[in-house]
Design a protein around this motif. Structure first.
Motif, PDB file in Angstrom:
ATOM      1  N   MET A   1      -4.453  12.547  11.495  1.00 25.12           N
ATOM      2  CA  MET A   1      -4.144  11.006  11.083  1.00 25.12           C
ATOM      3  C   MET A   1      -4.730  10.431  10.260  1.00 25.12           C
ATOM      4  O   MET A   1      -6.344  10.185  10.190  1.00 25.12           O
ATOM      5  CB  MET A   1      -4.849  10.145  12.707  1.00 25.12           C
ATOM      6  CG  MET A   1      -4.232   8.618  12.684  1.00 25.12           C
ATOM      7  SD  MET A   1      -4.789   7.997  14.827  1.00 25.12           S
ATOM      8  CE  MET A   1      -4.024   6.920  14.506  1.00 25.12           C
ATOM      9  N   PRO A   2      -5.072   9.496   9.331  1.00 23.44           N
ATOM     10  CA  PRO A   2      -5.315   8.990   8.093  1.00 23.44           C
ATOM     11  C   PRO A   2      -5.836   7.582   8.899  1.00 23.44           C
ATOM     12  O   PRO A   2      -6.001   6.840   9.529  1.00 23.44           O
ATOM     13  CB  PRO A   2      -3.947   8.534   7.416  1.00 23.44           C
ATOM     14  CG  PRO A   2      -3.035   8.402   8.120  1.00 23.44           C
ATOM     15  CD  PRO A   2      -3.022   9.179   9.140  1.00 23.44           C
ATOM     16  N   GLU A   3      -7.133   7.719   8.739  1.00 26.52           N
ATOM     17  CA  GLU A   3      -8.452   6.932   9.045  1.00 26.52           C
ATOM     18  C   GLU A   3      -8.974   5.955   7.481  1.00 26.52           C
ATOM     19  O   GLU A   3      -7.965   5.892   6.372  1.00 26.52           O
ATOM     20  CB  GLU A   3      -9.857   7.444   9.549  1.00 26.52           C
ATOM     21  CG  GLU A   3      -9.391   8.718  10.165  1.00 26.52           C
ATOM     22  CD  GLU A   3     -10.974   9.183  10.590  1.00 26.52           C
ATOM     23  OE1 GLU A   3     -12.326   8.838  10.602  1.00 26.52           O
ATOM     24  OE2 GLU A   3     -10.536  10.621  11.206  1.00 26.52           O
ATOM     25  N   LEU A   4      -9.465   5.019   7.455  1.00 25.94           N
ATOM     26  CA  LEU A   4     -10.261   4.121   6.713  1.00 25.94           C
ATOM     27  C   LEU A   4     -10.062   4.888   5.099  1.00 25.94           C
ATOM     28  O   LEU A   4      -9.514   4.562   4.462  1.00 25.94           O
ATOM     29  CB  LEU A   4     -11.054   3.435   6.456  1.00 25.94           C
ATOM     30  CG  LEU A   4     -11.818   2.090   5.877  1.00 25.94           C
ATOM     31  CD1 LEU A   4     -12.942   1.234   6.759  1.00 25.94           C
ATOM     32  CD2 LEU A   4     -12.437   2.596   4.400  1.00 25.94           C
ATOM     33  N   PRO A   5     -11.050   5.661   4.961  1.00 27.36           N
ATOM     34  CA  PRO A   5     -10.691   6.027   3.586  1.00 27.36           C
ATOM     35  C   PRO A   5      -9.493   6.932   3.488  1.00 27.36           C
ATOM     36  O   PRO A   5      -9.313   6.537   1.875  1.00 27.36           O
ATOM     37  CB  PRO A   5     -11.227   7.405   3.805  1.00 27.36           C
ATOM     38  CG  PRO A   5     -12.622   7.618   5.427  1.00 27.36           C
ATOM     39  CD  PRO A   5     -11.715   6.709   6.199  1.00 27.36           C
ATOM     40  N   GLU A   6      -9.273   6.855   3.934  1.00 26.73           N
ATOM     41  CA  GLU A   6      -7.235   7.219   3.329  1.00 26.73           C
ATOM     42  C   GLU A   6      -6.539   6.575   3.136  1.00 26.73           C
ATOM     43  O   GLU A   6      -5.632   6.909   2.041  1.00 26.73           O
ATOM     44  CB  GLU A   6      -6.563   9.041   4.696  1.00 26.73           C
ATOM     45  CG  GLU A   6      -7.337   9.949   4.689  1.00 26.73           C
ATOM     46  CD  GLU A   6      -8.307  10.173   5.060  1.00 26.73           C
ATOM     47  OE1 GLU A   6      -8.479   9.151   6.244  1.00 26.73           O
ATOM     48  OE2 GLU A   6      -9.284  11.131   4.455  1.00 26.73           O
ATOM     49  N   VAL A   7      -6.231   5.280   4.243  1.00 25.28           N
ATOM     50  CA  VAL A   7      -5.808   4.693   3.556  1.00 25.28           C
ATOM     51  C   VAL A   7      -6.307   3.448   2.948  1.00 25.28           C
ATOM     52  O   VAL A   7      -5.546   2.503   1.956  1.00 25.28           O
ATOM     53  CB  VAL A   7      -5.719   3.793   5.132  1.00 25.28           C
ATOM     54  CG1 VAL A   7      -4.789   2.189   4.547  1.00 25.28           C
ATOM     55  CG2 VAL A   7      -5.057   4.448   6.083  1.00 25.28           C
ATOM     56  N   GLU A   8      -7.362   3.651   2.534  1.00 20.93           N
ATOM     57  CA  GLU A   8      -7.780   2.629   0.455  1.00 20.93           C
ATOM     58  C   GLU A   8      -7.485   3.905  -0.470  1.00 20.93           C
ATOM     59  O   GLU A   8      -7.509   3.010  -1.076  1.00 20.93           O
ATOM     60  CB  GLU A   8      -9.692   3.273   1.276  1.00 20.93           C
ATOM     61  CG  GLU A   8     -10.335   2.413  -0.053  1.00 20.93           C
ATOM     62  CD  GLU A   8      -9.830   0.978  -0.251  1.00 20.93           C
ATOM     63  OE1 GLU A   8      -9.311  -0.122   0.303  1.00 20.93           O
ATOM     64  OE2 GLU A   8      -9.737   0.179  -1.429  1.00 20.93           O
ATOM     65  N   THR A   9      -7.503   4.606  -0.029  1.00 19.93           N
ATOM     66  CA  THR A   9      -6.957   5.747  -0.869  1.00 19.93           C
ATOM     67  C   THR A   9      -5.557   5.263  -1.903  1.00 19.93           C
ATOM     68  O   THR A   9      -5.183   4.873  -2.556  1.00 19.93           O
ATOM     69  CB  THR A   9      -7.102   6.981  -0.818  1.00 19.93           C
ATOM     70  OG1 THR A   9      -8.552   7.335  -0.596  1.00 19.93           O
ATOM     71  CG2 THR A   9      -6.321   7.887  -2.184  1.00 19.93           C
ATOM     72  N   VAL A  10      -4.485   4.820  -0.522  1.00 20.41           N
ATOM     73  CA  VAL A  10      -3.260   4.855  -0.766  1.00 20.41           C
ATOM     74  C   VAL A  10      -2.916   3.149  -0.826  1.00 20.41           C
ATOM     75  O   VAL A  10      -2.309   3.273  -1.863  1.00 20.41           O
ATOM     76  CB  VAL A  10      -2.449   5.163   0.789  1.00 20.41           C
ATOM     77  CG1 VAL A  10      -1.001   4.389   0.275  1.00 20.41           C
ATOM     78  CG2 VAL A  10      -2.384   6.892   0.942  1.00 20.41           C
ATOM     79  N   ARG A  11      -4.056   2.124  -0.522  1.00 24.21           N
ATOM     80  CA  ARG A  11      -3.960   1.121  -1.040  1.00 24.21           C
ATOM     81  C   ARG A  11      -4.263   0.674  -2.602  1.00 24.21           C
ATOM     82  O   ARG A  11      -3.648   0.218  -3.060  1.00 24.21           O
ATOM     83  CB  ARG A  11      -5.153   0.290  -0.357  1.00 24.21           C
ATOM     84  CG  ARG A  11      -4.835  -0.901  -0.286  1.00 24.21           C
ATOM     85  CD  ARG A  11      -6.182  -1.504  -0.214  1.00 24.21           C
ATOM     86  NE  ARG A  11      -7.693  -1.392  -1.044  1.00 24.21           N
ATOM     87  CZ  ARG A  11      -7.603  -1.722  -1.840  1.00 24.21           C
ATOM     88  NH1 ARG A  11      -6.450  -2.886  -3.033  1.00 24.21           N
ATOM     89  NH2 ARG A  11      -8.779  -1.531  -3.480  1.00 24.21           N
ATOM     90  N   ARG A  12      -5.260   1.542  -3.477  1.00 24.14           N
ATOM     91  CA  ARG A  12      -5.578   1.262  -4.844  1.00 24.14           C
ATOM     92  C   ARG A  12      -4.712   1.898  -5.084  1.00 24.14           C
ATOM     93  O   ARG A  12      -4.645   1.230  -6.611  1.00 24.14           O
ATOM     94  CB  ARG A  12      -6.648   2.216  -4.179  1.00 24.14           C
ATOM     95  CG  ARG A  12      -8.561   1.764  -3.679  1.00 24.14           C
ATOM     96  CD  ARG A  12      -9.227   2.588  -4.501  1.00 24.14           C
ATOM     97  NE  ARG A  12     -10.411   1.996  -3.833  1.00 24.14           N
ATOM     98  CZ  ARG A  12     -12.198   2.006  -4.434  1.00 24.14           C
ATOM     99  NH1 ARG A  12     -11.969   3.212  -4.634  1.00 24.14           N
ATOM    100  NH2 ARG A  12     -12.776   1.564  -3.594  1.00 24.14           N
ATOM    101  N   GLN A  13      -3.857   3.110  -4.343  1.00 28.23           N
ATOM    102  CA  GLN A  13      -2.727   3.762  -5.635  1.00 28.23           C
ATOM    103  C   GLN A  13      -1.771   2.195  -5.487  1.00 28.23           C
ATOM    104  O   GLN A  13      -1.028   2.374  -6.422  1.00 28.23           O
ATOM    105  CB  GLN A  13      -2.341   4.892  -5.144  1.00 28.23           C
ATOM    106  CG  GLN A  13      -3.527   5.937  -5.616  1.00 28.23           C
ATOM    107  CD  GLN A  13      -3.413   7.086  -4.477  1.00 28.23           C
ATOM    108  OE1 GLN A  13      -1.852   7.630  -3.613  1.00 28.23           O
ATOM    109  NE2 GLN A  13      -3.228   8.473  -4.880  1.00 28.23           N
ATOM    110  N   LEU A  14      -1.803   2.010  -4.433  1.00 27.85           N
ATOM    111  CA  LEU A  14      -0.577   0.912  -4.762  1.00 27.85           C
ATOM    112  C   LEU A  14      -0.227  -0.066  -5.137  1.00 27.85           C
ATOM    113  O   LEU A  14       1.074  -0.622  -6.033  1.00 27.85           O
ATOM    114  CB  LEU A  14      -0.338   0.245  -2.818  1.00 27.85           C
ATOM    115  CG  LEU A  14       0.161   1.265  -1.702  1.00 27.85           C
ATOM    116  CD1 LEU A  14       0.660   0.636  -0.322  1.00 27.85           C
ATOM    117  CD2 LEU A  14       1.648   1.459  -2.206  1.00 27.85           C
TER     118      LEU A  14
END
Ligand code: ZN
Length: 281
Positions: free
Chosen positions: A1-14
């Motif tokens: 399950m994605p946690e904060l670091p994975e979601v933050e990575t996707v956020r930066r890319q978005l």
């Protein structure tokens, strides 16, 4: 399950390519992915809006639109977002929502793929003073977006007989930490994950707070953790590399890199937990 670091990575890319683009079309084929509001309403409120910012709260992505509305995306267990620069590319299985982003004629797509369909998207009914959607108001503090200090942890731990790891994973207290980073934070802080929160000393609380910031920031730098199931991929299909730096998570039976003792596995609240019995007290 994605946690904060994975979601933050996707956020930066978005944020890199989505800001300034207009939502030209919204296609929803998986009804469970949009379940909080009528589909027609979801599509109408999203279509023709321009993205002005991409934020994150815990494990939620917040896409700010030019009319002050917010598209909330939660990946949950198995959700993934994919950037597709060529709309002609065949849509893969389990794709439930597609946003076609312009301006025309140079359409690129954001595709939401979610085999287990626990993830979801919705348009928020508004944000509170912190900028957090009202639907997420019951959630706790975000340790990266907000201040997180030893007195904060002291307050959260007071009278709490639960294991410190359970407290760290309690999204109503602190958002964004899951099973991987909960274990890693306790390891770096040299605190056993089973320790009762109320029994921690002030120096231990200080170390947990420092470890929380250090682990989450390190993991963001490494674009998150991709485990053997490779379920977590970033927006462009890339894998994170923080799994190569895990101290205890998934290392049961292997030697602790600090002291050489065998890393142990136990169960806390029905979920696996990993720790070094020598380094963590
Ligand atoms: Zn050790």
């Amino acid at each position: 399950m994605p946690e904060l670091p994975e979601v933050e990575t996707v956020r930066r890319q978005l944020a890199q390519w989505m800001v300034g683009r207009r939502v030209e079309r919204v296609t929803v084929t998986g009804r469970r992915s949009v379940r909080r509001q009528p589909l027609e309403e979801f599509i109408a409120r999203l279509t023709n809006r321009t993205v002005v910012d991409v934020r994150r709260w815990g494990k939620f992505l917040l896409i700010d639109l030019d009319d002050s509305e917010v598209l909330v995306i939660h990946l949950r267990m198995s959700g993934q977002l994919r950037y597709e620069p060529d709309p002609g590319v065949e849509v893969e299985r389990h794709t439930h929502v597609i946003l076609a982003l312009g301006p025309e004629p140079e359409i690129v797509e954001l595709r939401f793929v979610d085999p287990r369909t626990f993830g979801e998207m919705f348009i928020s009914e508004g944000c509170d003073a912190r900028g957090v959607p009202v639907e997420l108001a019951h959630l706790g503090r975000d340790p990266i977006n907000e201040q997180f200090t030893e007195p904060d942890l002291e307050q959260l731990s007071r009278g709490r007989r639960v294991a410190i790891k359970t407290l760290l994973l309690d999204q109503s207290k602190i958002v964004g930490i899951g099973n991987i980073y909960g274990d890693e934070i306790c390891a770096l802080a040299r605190v056993r994950p089973t320790r009762r929160a109320e029994s921690l000393t002030k120096p231990q609380r200080r170390r947990i707070v420092a470890a929380t910031l250090e682990i989450l920031n390190e993991a963001i730098e490494e674009r998150g953790s991709s485990l053997k199931d490779q379920r977590y991929r970033d927006l462009f299909g890339g894998l994170g590399t923080y799994q190569n730096h895990h101290r205890v998570y998934g290392r049961a039976g292997l030697a602790c890199e600090q002291c050489g003792a065998q890393v142990k596995r136990t169960v806390i609240g029905g979920r696996s937990a990993h720790f070094c019995p020598t380094c963590q007290r």
